[in-house]
Design a protein around this motif. Structure first.
Motif, PDB file in Angstrom:
ATOM      1  N   LEU A 126       0.430  -1.488   0.010  1.00 45.05           N
ATOM      2  CA  LEU A 126      -0.446  -0.088  -0.241  1.00 45.05           C
ATOM      3  C   LEU A 126       0.560   1.097  -0.237  1.00 45.05           C
ATOM      4  O   LEU A 126       0.548   2.456  -0.913  1.00 45.05           O
ATOM      5  CB  LEU A 126      -1.058  -0.082   1.471  1.00 45.05           C
ATOM      6  CG  LEU A 126      -1.523   1.419   1.500  1.00 45.05           C
ATOM      7  CD1 LEU A 126      -2.850   1.497   0.107  1.00 45.05           C
ATOM      8  CD2 LEU A 126      -2.910   1.310   2.445  1.00 45.05           C
ATOM      9  N   ALA A 127       1.831   1.048   1.013  1.00 47.05           N
ATOM     10  CA  ALA A 127       2.852   2.360   1.034  1.00 47.05           C
ATOM     11  C   ALA A 127       3.745   2.334  -0.513  1.00 47.05           C
ATOM     12  O   ALA A 127       3.855   3.649  -0.873  1.00 47.05           O
ATOM     13  CB  ALA A 127       3.935   2.242   1.821  1.00 47.05           C
ATOM     14  N   ASN A 128       3.665   1.749  -0.900  1.00 47.60           N
ATOM     15  CA  ASN A 128       4.437   1.636  -2.312  1.00 47.60           C
ATOM     16  C   ASN A 128       3.677   2.279  -3.649  1.00 47.60           C
ATOM     17  O   ASN A 128       3.668   3.148  -4.508  1.00 47.60           O
ATOM     18  CB  ASN A 128       4.939   0.014  -2.819  1.00 47.60           C
ATOM     19  CG  ASN A 128       6.402  -0.279  -2.606  1.00 47.60           C
ATOM     20  OD1 ASN A 128       6.906   0.461  -1.958  1.00 47.60           O
ATOM     21  ND2 ASN A 128       6.556  -1.458  -2.180  1.00 47.60           N
ATOM     22  N   ARG A 184       8.286   8.309   2.819  1.00 47.13           N
ATOM     23  CA  ARG A 184       7.858   8.237   4.378  1.00 47.13           C
ATOM     24  C   ARG A 184       7.384   8.481   4.538  1.00 47.13           C
ATOM     25  O   ARG A 184       6.152   8.265   5.425  1.00 47.13           O
ATOM     26  CB  ARG A 184       8.960   9.265   5.071  1.00 47.13           C
ATOM     27  CG  ARG A 184       8.936   9.023   6.670  1.00 47.13           C
ATOM     28  CD  ARG A 184       8.797   7.920   6.877  1.00 47.13           C
ATOM     29  NE  ARG A 184      10.093   7.114   6.620  1.00 47.13           N
ATOM     30  CZ  ARG A 184       9.916   6.001   6.749  1.00 47.13           C
ATOM     31  NH1 ARG A 184       9.317   5.014   7.015  1.00 47.13           N
ATOM     32  NH2 ARG A 184      11.019   4.965   6.153  1.00 47.13           N
ATOM     33  N   THR A 185       5.852   9.937   3.949  1.00 46.15           N
ATOM     34  CA  THR A 185       4.796  10.063   4.686  1.00 46.15           C
ATOM     35  C   THR A 185       3.796   8.642   3.878  1.00 46.15           C
ATOM     36  O   THR A 185       2.743   8.345   4.425  1.00 46.15           O
ATOM     37  CB  THR A 185       3.875  11.140   3.405  1.00 46.15           C
ATOM     38  OG1 THR A 185       5.428  12.453   4.212  1.00 46.15           O
ATOM     39  CG2 THR A 185       2.759  12.036   3.963  1.00 46.15           C
ATOM     40  N   ALA A 186       3.513   8.299   2.707  1.00 46.37           N
ATOM     41  CA  ALA A 186       3.378   6.886   1.950  1.00 46.37           C
ATOM     42  C   ALA A 186       3.430   6.416   3.225  1.00 46.37           C
ATOM     43  O   ALA A 186       1.856   5.460   3.482  1.00 46.37           O
ATOM     44  CB  ALA A 186       3.474   6.137   1.070  1.00 46.37           C
ATOM     45  N   GLN A 187       4.234   5.987   4.472  1.00 52.10           N
ATOM     46  CA  GLN A 187       4.449   4.782   5.180  1.00 52.10           C
ATOM     47  C   GLN A 187       3.632   5.103   6.130  1.00 52.10           C
ATOM     48  O   GLN A 187       2.612   4.225   6.530  1.00 52.10           O
ATOM     49  CB  GLN A 187       5.455   4.729   5.632  1.00 52.10           C
ATOM     50  CG  GLN A 187       6.414   3.894   4.798  1.00 52.10           C
ATOM     51  CD  GLN A 187       6.967   2.386   4.884  1.00 52.10           C
ATOM     52  OE1 GLN A 187       6.313   1.991   5.931  1.00 52.10           O
ATOM     53  NE2 GLN A 187       6.466   1.949   3.599  1.00 52.10           N
ATOM     54  N   VAL A 224       0.838   7.186   6.325  1.00 55.94           N
ATOM     55  CA  VAL A 224      -0.890   6.549   5.669  1.00 55.94           C
ATOM     56  C   VAL A 224      -1.245   5.299   5.987  1.00 55.94           C
ATOM     57  O   VAL A 224      -2.257   5.024   5.927  1.00 55.94           O
ATOM     58  CB  VAL A 224      -0.798   8.090   4.439  1.00 55.94           C
ATOM     59  CG1 VAL A 224      -1.817   7.650   3.715  1.00 55.94           C
ATOM     60  CG2 VAL A 224      -0.516   9.117   4.353  1.00 55.94           C
ATOM     61  N   ALA A 225      -0.356   4.617   5.252  1.00 54.94           N
ATOM     62  CA  ALA A 225      -0.738   3.413   5.040  1.00 54.94           C
ATOM     63  C   ALA A 225      -0.932   2.356   6.115  1.00 54.94           C
ATOM     64  O   ALA A 225      -1.294   1.878   6.448  1.00 54.94           O
ATOM     65  CB  ALA A 225       0.390   2.861   4.283  1.00 54.94           C
ATOM     66  N   GLY A 226       0.075   2.801   7.648  1.00 54.05           N
ATOM     67  CA  GLY A 226      -0.393   2.233   8.704  1.00 54.05           C
ATOM     68  C   GLY A 226      -1.547   2.918   9.502  1.00 54.05           C
ATOM     69  O   GLY A 226      -1.865   2.749  10.270  1.00 54.05           O
ATOM     70  N   GLY A 227      -1.548   4.263   9.666  1.00 53.12           N
ATOM     71  CA  GLY A 227      -2.920   5.110   9.653  1.00 53.12           C
ATOM     72  C   GLY A 227      -3.701   4.702   9.442  1.00 53.12           C
ATOM     73  O   GLY A 227      -4.583   3.738  10.148  1.00 53.12           O
ATOM     74  N   GLY A 247      -2.368  15.763   4.128  1.00 57.55           N
ATOM     75  CA  GLY A 247      -2.030  16.781   3.095  1.00 57.55           C
ATOM     76  C   GLY A 247      -2.083  15.883   1.410  1.00 57.55           C
ATOM     77  O   GLY A 247      -2.451  17.168   1.249  1.00 57.55           O
ATOM     78  N   PHE A 248      -2.730  15.395   1.792  1.00 56.86           N
ATOM     79  CA  PHE A 248      -3.115  14.666   0.325  1.00 56.86           C
ATOM     80  C   PHE A 248      -4.361  13.707  -0.562  1.00 56.86           C
ATOM     81  O   PHE A 248      -5.168  13.539   0.555  1.00 56.86           O
ATOM     82  CB  PHE A 248      -2.029  13.100   0.085  1.00 56.86           C
ATOM     83  CG  PHE A 248      -0.228  13.965   0.016  1.00 56.86           C
ATOM     84  CD1 PHE A 248       0.557  13.971  -0.808  1.00 56.86           C
ATOM     85  CD2 PHE A 248       0.523  13.461   1.504  1.00 56.86           C
ATOM     86  CE1 PHE A 248       1.609  14.789  -1.292  1.00 56.86           C
ATOM     87  CE2 PHE A 248       1.467  14.181   1.451  1.00 56.86           C
ATOM     88  CZ  PHE A 248       1.936  14.534   0.275  1.00 56.86           C
TER      89      PHE A 248
END
Length: 496
Positions: free
Chosen positions: A372-374, A385-388, A390-393, A421-422
């Protein structure tokens, strides 16, 4: 009273020394080193013949006397042979010669004789152990090929991490076996140097052809330095070290099997004939065999340390302490290793993976978080790092709502991303792709990954390497057999 063997000592060994030390050592060498002592003595006879110190008839008589020796024809005797196997062989041959052969055993020492027999013993035991190790690897290879498509959780830090397959995991077992087998072969080649002709420590006074003697004993060549030949027992250190190293690896694999076989996981099963029971709790099916394997690997480390400490702080020359006491557990190390490898092979030959329990474990965990982060980064432009985050959230919020990984919540992902912010344009597709358990192993496309095609590629390569290592061991065995046959032929013991 037999004739004395040396003028310096006028008494035979004390009964205490005979019973506690000499007789047990004699019996050990009789059982495990006799073939090598006899092979060495035959080569010595050929060397005396080559140097013109005995004639062909005397050499043949000595060879025949040696050829007839078995474990039942010599025994430890404090009076006749000082309970020493080298003296026992000498006396046995002497009694069967029609006339004395004065030059037989001239310029000889027991030091290089014993060192040579021990290395030949080590080569033999090492080959047997390599056989058991390669059998373990072949079993892992077979089972890996049968389970490349079967899904299971992979764990890091004792937490479910990513989807893998048993085939992928077992290919790792096979890779470690191949590395260990290659190291054992290297160890064999490094110790495959003949001590014979080194004498007591400083070399010999006759023109012994050490290259020829080494060849006739199946060695790659002579040990170049005479002192090293009789003082070093590097073979014992090297081999027990290699066995202890692979023992560590095997213990780790076995620990995983122990966990997977527990009632909490239930990923694997073994036939009842390989299981155990609880005398008090009839509902239990235990796997003590796995505990036995892991326990044996601990002994391998202990035997290596025993060999190390037995040699440490000893003078650099031949000594009983180094040549015998320090190696007292080397055979046990070989046997323990082979037992552990054989038992582990039986486990793999009879292991059943429970596909339903493994799939259930994969589907209840959010193992697609990394994917998901990828996707958030690659498809939606969210910095990694933000994707990480968001995925964890998303995983945290979905779990708090009681959702399973397959219960995708696109609005939830959109909200979590917005909070950082996305704006996400395709949350439904991202989540469906990320948490597609069946597709997860095929998303790994790098070489050496859990992708089934990659695992099959690795297994094909491993198969070739198994064949290559087996061929190398076969070649070394053949050389040793042919050398022994050549010695017998030269002594007139065979018609070939």
């Amino acid at each position: 009273m037999a004739a004395p063997l040396t003028g310096r000592i006028t008494a035979n060994p004390h009964s205490l020394l005979h019973e506690e030390v000499l007789a047990p050592q004699f019996e050990f060498e009789l059982e495990h080193l006799l073939p090598w002592y006899l092979a060495i003595e035959k080569v010595l006879a050929l060397e005396y013949l080559r140097m013109g110190l005995i004639d062909a008839g005397q050499a043949e008589l000595i060879g025949k006397a040696l050829h007839g020796i078995t474990a039942t024809t010599v025994s430890a005797d404090p009076e006749r042979n000082m309970s020493d196997i080298a003296f026992a062989l000498e006396r046995h041959v002497d009694r069967r010669l029609p006339a004395p052969v004065p030059a037989w055993h001239v310029d000889r020492s027991r030091n290089d004789l014993q060192a040579c027999a021990q290395v030949m013993f080590a080569r033999h035991q090492l080959a047997l152990t390599a056989d058991a190790l390669l059998a373990l690897g072949r079993s892992a290879h077979r089972l890996a090929g049968e389970t490349t498509e079967l899904l299971m959780p992979g764990y890091t830090h004792a937490q479910a991490a990513q989807v893998i397959t048993p085939g992928y995991y077992l290919a790792a077992v096979g890779e470690e076996v191949l590395l260990a087998a290659r190291r054992l072969l290297t160890a064999h080649d490094e110790i495959d140097l003949c001590p014979l002709g080194a004498g007591a420590m400083a070399g010999q006074e006759l023109a012994w052809d050490r290259d020829r003697a080494a060849r006739l004993l199946g060695f790659a060549g002579p040990r170049p330095h005479a002192l090293v030949a009789v003082a070093s027992r590097d073979w014992a250190l090297r081999i027990t070290g290699e066995l202890s190293l692979f023992g560590v690896v095997l213990s780790r694999f076995t620990t995983d099997l122990i966990s997977w076989g527990s009632s909490e996981y239930g990923f694997i099963d073994l036939p009842d004939a390989y299981a155990g029971i609880s005398s008090a709790m009839p509902q239990k099916k235990n796997f003590p065999l796995l505990e036995r394997i892991r326990g044996k690997t601990a002994h391998l480390a202990a035997f290596h340390v025993d060999t190390l400490t037995g040699q440490r702080n000893t003078p650099y020359s031949n000594s009983v302490e180094v040549s015998k006491e320090a190696g007292a557990n080397v055979l046990t190390a070989f046997r323990t290793a082979r037992s552990a490898f054989t038992l582990a092979t039986a486990v793999l030959d009879n292991l059943e993976f429970r596909a339903d329990r493994m799939r259930e474990a994969c589907e209840r965990e959010y193992l697609g978080g990394f994917t998901l982060a990828n996707l958030l980064t690659l498809d939606e432009g969210v910095p990694w790092r933000t994707a990480q985050v968001v995925a964890g959230g998303y995983v945290l919020a979905a779990a708090e709502q009681g959702a399973s990984p397959r219960d995708v919540r696109p609005d939830l992902l959109r909200q979590v991303a917005k909070d950082h912010g996305f704006e996400i344009t395709e949350p439904q597709r991202l989540l469906a792709t990320a948490f597609d358990t069946d597709a997860s192993i095929r998303r790994k496309v790098s070489a050496g990954s859990t992708r089934p095609d990659e695992v099959r590629t690795m297994l094909a390569d491993q198969s070739d390497r198994y064949d290559g290592i087996q061929a190398a061991w076969d070649a070394r065995r053949r050389r040793i057999r042919e050398a022994g046959a050549e010695s017998d032929r030269l002594l007139g013991l065979t018609s070939g």
